[in-house]
Structure formats: structure tokens, C-alpha cells
Design a protein around this motif. Structure first.
Motif, mmCIF file in Angstrom:
data_model
loop_
_atom_site.group_PDB
_atom_site.id
_atom_site.type_symbol
_atom_site.label_atom_id
_atom_site.label_comp_id
_atom_site.label_asym_id
_atom_site.label_seq_id
_atom_site.Cartn_x
_atom_site.Cartn_y
_atom_site.Cartn_z
ATOM 1 N N MET A 1 0.843 -1.192 0.000
ATOM 2 C CA MET A 1 0.000 0.000 0.000
ATOM 3 C C MET A 1 0.882 1.248 0.000
ATOM 4 S SD MET A 1 -2.942 1.148 2.728
ATOM 5 C CE MET A 1 -3.903 -0.314 2.373
ATOM 6 N N ALA A 2 0.580 2.154 -0.906
ATOM 7 C CA ALA A 2 1.372 3.379 -1.009
ATOM 8 C C ALA A 2 1.075 4.304 0.159
ATOM 9 C CB ALA A 2 1.077 4.087 -2.329
ATOM 10 N N HIS A 9 -1.912 14.119 4.363
ATOM 11 C CA HIS A 9 -0.931 15.156 4.044
ATOM 12 C C HIS A 9 0.464 14.677 4.396
ATOM 13 C CE1 HIS A 9 -4.729 17.364 4.805
ATOM 14 N NE2 HIS A 9 -4.330 18.121 3.794
ATOM 15 N N VAL A 10 1.443 15.192 3.665
ATOM 16 C CA VAL A 10 2.847 14.951 3.974
ATOM 17 C C VAL A 10 3.538 16.294 4.101
ATOM 18 C CG1 VAL A 10 5.035 13.993 3.186
ATOM 19 C CG2 VAL A 10 2.924 12.713 2.823
ATOM 20 N N SER A 27 -2.059 14.722 -0.116
ATOM 21 C CA SER A 27 -1.786 13.397 -0.661
ATOM 22 C C SER A 27 -2.584 13.127 -1.934
ATOM 23 C CB SER A 27 -2.122 12.321 0.376
ATOM 24 O OG SER A 27 -1.331 12.466 1.516
ATOM 25 N N LYS A 28 -3.816 13.647 -2.028
ATOM 26 C CA LYS A 28 -4.670 13.360 -3.180
ATOM 27 C C LYS A 28 -4.265 14.162 -4.410
ATOM 28 C CE LYS A 28 -8.725 12.059 -0.434
ATOM 29 N NZ LYS A 28 -10.156 12.362 -0.127
ATOM 30 N N THR A 29 -4.014 15.430 -4.241
ATOM 31 C CA THR A 29 -3.720 16.305 -5.382
ATOM 32 C C THR A 29 -2.237 16.551 -5.592
ATOM 33 O OG1 THR A 29 -3.843 18.327 -4.057
ATOM 34 C CG2 THR A 29 -5.909 17.470 -4.978
ATOM 35 N N GLY A 117 4.446 8.177 -3.407
ATOM 36 C CA GLY A 117 4.256 7.020 -4.262
ATOM 37 C C GLY A 117 4.930 5.755 -3.779
ATOM 38 N N ARG A 118 5.680 5.827 -2.714
ATOM 39 C CA ARG A 118 6.423 4.662 -2.240
ATOM 40 C C ARG A 118 5.536 3.739 -1.409
ATOM 41 N NH1 ARG A 118 12.348 7.023 -0.370
ATOM 42 N NH2 ARG A 118 12.847 8.113 -2.311
ATOM 43 N N THR A 119 5.811 2.453 -1.541
ATOM 44 C CA THR A 119 5.085 1.458 -0.765
ATOM 45 C C THR A 119 5.895 0.983 0.445
ATOM 46 O OG1 THR A 119 5.946 -0.277 -2.218
ATOM 47 C CG2 THR A 119 3.789 0.663 -2.771
ATOM 48 N N SER A 120 7.136 1.379 0.517
ATOM 49 C CA SER A 120 7.971 1.067 1.677
ATOM 50 C C SER A 120 8.874 2.265 1.940
ATOM 51 C CB SER A 120 8.814 -0.194 1.437
ATOM 52 O OG SER A 120 9.675 -0.022 0.330
ATOM 53 N N TRP A 121 9.245 2.439 3.181
ATOM 54 C CA TRP A 121 10.050 3.596 3.562
ATOM 55 C C TRP A 121 10.818 3.272 4.834
ATOM 56 C CZ3 TRP A 121 4.792 3.604 2.739
ATOM 57 C CH2 TRP A 121 3.992 3.390 3.874
#
Length: 295
Positions: A1-2, A9-10, A27-29, A117-121
Motif C-alpha cells: 500500500m502506497a 498530508h505529507v 496526498s490526493k492532489t 508514491g512509495r510502498t515502503s520507507w
């Protein structure tokens, strides 16, 4: 999951020595909602958290911070202490803006957008005893580099010394050579070359001895920290205090590495294809790591 599916928000952060630049991204736009600069002080970190609150939802925001091992370490620790979701923004894209524009604000926005866009961090390295170990390793590595340089100078001085002095010193084990050179007494009344050479040898030998003692002192200081965090590690065959300390600092905590591939890169055991021409598919170990997978 991204990440974009987990948070609303980030807040991307581009840190510097004296200030941090933060930017809130939806996050959406992926649109920038606000940006601001804060000082790299405890008060400044608190201001940044309070500033971000009106633009974000508590529990549904993440902080993407670049350079969490240096300029961003203070902010990452302060946010983690408040229970914030902190991500280490490692290996940013090298692609620049089409018009070549670059600023701290743009870098902060990039830190937020690229992580979405990352699924892992990875999460920043934990502090406390581990941070103490890191400082000891850094100081010891620095002393070791200077010690090696001093040893090379000492050996070079022996090679170029007057013949009888060279014959007396040549062939001695390192620390025996150091001890003998420390006892040299320059006599300015004799040949000036002898006097200058003996003084140079004694001075360099004293430096080697001092740095040797310094390295040993730093290594001894690591032992109680290692034993308090992983008492069984030093009992493993082939693992001494230096290797154990580096393992604890590099691994740090669960979540430090994004995935198994990143952990393999960190340990220098990841397979790397090495096929060419008629050579059948084979692999070698990637010792140097990889920009995409190294943590």
C-alpha cells in the motif's frame, strides 16, 4: 500500500544548518498548501509542529525529512518524541525541474511528493545509546585515520634517516619502533641533520602513541553500551566490539530498512547480476550498495 493511501498530508522538510524549510503537500492532489522556514532550535521545532496542525489532520499526516542523520536529526528526534509519523527521505530523485529551478522550498515539496508514491520507507535512526555509539565510532574512525597517516610518516622518516640511525630502527615491530623513537634525545651540538631527524621521529612517535591510546579508550567506552543493548552479540564467533557497535548503529531498530533488499544492501550480501556476452547468467555480491535499494 502506497503512503498516499495511509495519510492525508505529507510535510516535506529540507533541513540546513541554521534553518529548516517545511512544505505541506496534499496526498490526493500533490498540491502544495503552505511552506515556511523555522530555526533549527527546540523552539523552532515546536513552531513547525504547531504551524502544520491547521493544514493537516493529526494521525493522518507524515513528515518526510531529508538528511535525518545530520541536519535533520534534531527535528526528526523532536517529532518522534511527540508521536509523529516520521519518514527518512533517502535517495531523492536526481531529476531536476525542467527550467532548472532549485530552492529550499522546492526541495521540501519534492521530499513530500516523492515519498507519496512509495510502498515502503525507512524511519530515522533511533537515538539514545545508539547515538552515543555512533559518536564513539565517528571519533574512533577519525583518530584511526590520523594514526595511520602518522605511522606512514614515521616509517618514511626511518627510511630517509642517516644510515646508522636507520639501521638501528629498521625491522622493529611497530610499537617497539614507537617506544624507541620516543626515547630519542636530539643533541643540537651534534650534526644538525641528526638532531632534526631525531626530533621529528620522537614527535611523530608521540603522536602515534597518543592516537593509539585514544582509539583504545574509545573502544573500551563502546563495550558497556554494546552489552546493555545486545549482551549476546559479543559472544558470537568473529564479532568484536567494533563490529558489534557498527551492527547496532547501522541496523538501529525494526523499520530502519525499508525491506529485505535494503537490508541485504546494507550488509553487503545482495546479489548483483554480472553477465556479459557468452557468459552464462551469474551473480556477485554488491559490496558498495545501490542508490535504489540501500537504506
Amino acid at each position: 500500500m502506497a503512503l498516499a493511501e495511509l495519510v492525508d498530508h505529507v510535510i516535506g522538510v529540507d533541513p540546513d544548518r541554521d534553518r529548516i524549510t517545511a512544505a505541506v503537500v496534499c496526498s490526493k492532489t500533490q498540491g502544495e498548501l503552505a511552506s515556511r522556514v523555522f530555526p533549527t532550535t527546540a523552539r523552532g521545532y515546536g513552531q513547525a509542529l504547531r504551524w502544520a496542525a491547521p493544514y493537516t489532520t493529526e494521525g493522518r499526516r507524515a513528515w518526510s525529512i531529508e538528511s535525518t542523520g545530520s541536519y535533520g536529526a534534531g527535528l526528526a528526534a523532536a517529532l518522534a518524541a511527540k508521536g509523529e509519523f516520521v519518514i527518512e527521505f533517502d535517495h531523492p530523485s536526481t531529476r531536476s525541474a525542467k527550467d532548472g529551478a532549485k530552492s529550499d522550498s522546492l526541495d521540501a515539496v519534492r521530499a513530500a511528493r516523492e515519498i507519496l508514491g512509495r510502498t515502503s520507507w525507512a524511519t530515522p535512526r533511533s537515538r539514545g545509546a545508539r547515538e552515543g555509539l555512533r559518536t564513539l565510532i565517528t571519533a574512533r574512525d577519525s583518530a584511526k585515520l590520523v594514526r595511520v597517516a602518522a605511522i606512514n610518516v614515521l616509517k618514511a622518516l626511518v627510511v630517509t634517516a642517516p644510515v646508522d640511525l636507520c639501521e638501528e630502527l629498521r625491522g622493529r615491530p611497530l610499537m617497539a619502533l614507537v617506544a624507541r623513537c620516543q626515547r630519542l634525545r636530539p643533541d643540537t651540538a651534534t650534526d644538525p641533520e641528526y638532531a632534526a631527524t631525531k626530533l621529528s621521529l620522537r614527535s611523530t612517535a608521540n603522536r602515534v602513541r597518543q592516537l593509539t591510546d585514544e582509539c583504545r579508550e574509545l573502544e573500551l567506552a563502546m563495550i558497556p553500551l554494546v552489552r546493555s543493548m545486545a549482551p549476546a552479540l559479543l559472544d558470537e564467533p568473529g564479532i568484536g566490539v567494533l563490529i558489534a557497535a557498527q551492527i547496532l548503529v547501522s541496523w538501529s531498530h525494526p523499520g530502519r530498512c525499508r525491506d529485505e533488499a535494503a537490508f541485504a544492501r546494507l550488509g553487503g550480501v545482495a546479489p548483483l547480476e554480472a553477465t556479459s556476452g557468452q557468459t552464462q547468467t551469474r551473480h556477485r555480491l554488491s559490496r558498495g550498495g545501490d542508490r535504489q535499494l540501500n537504506c
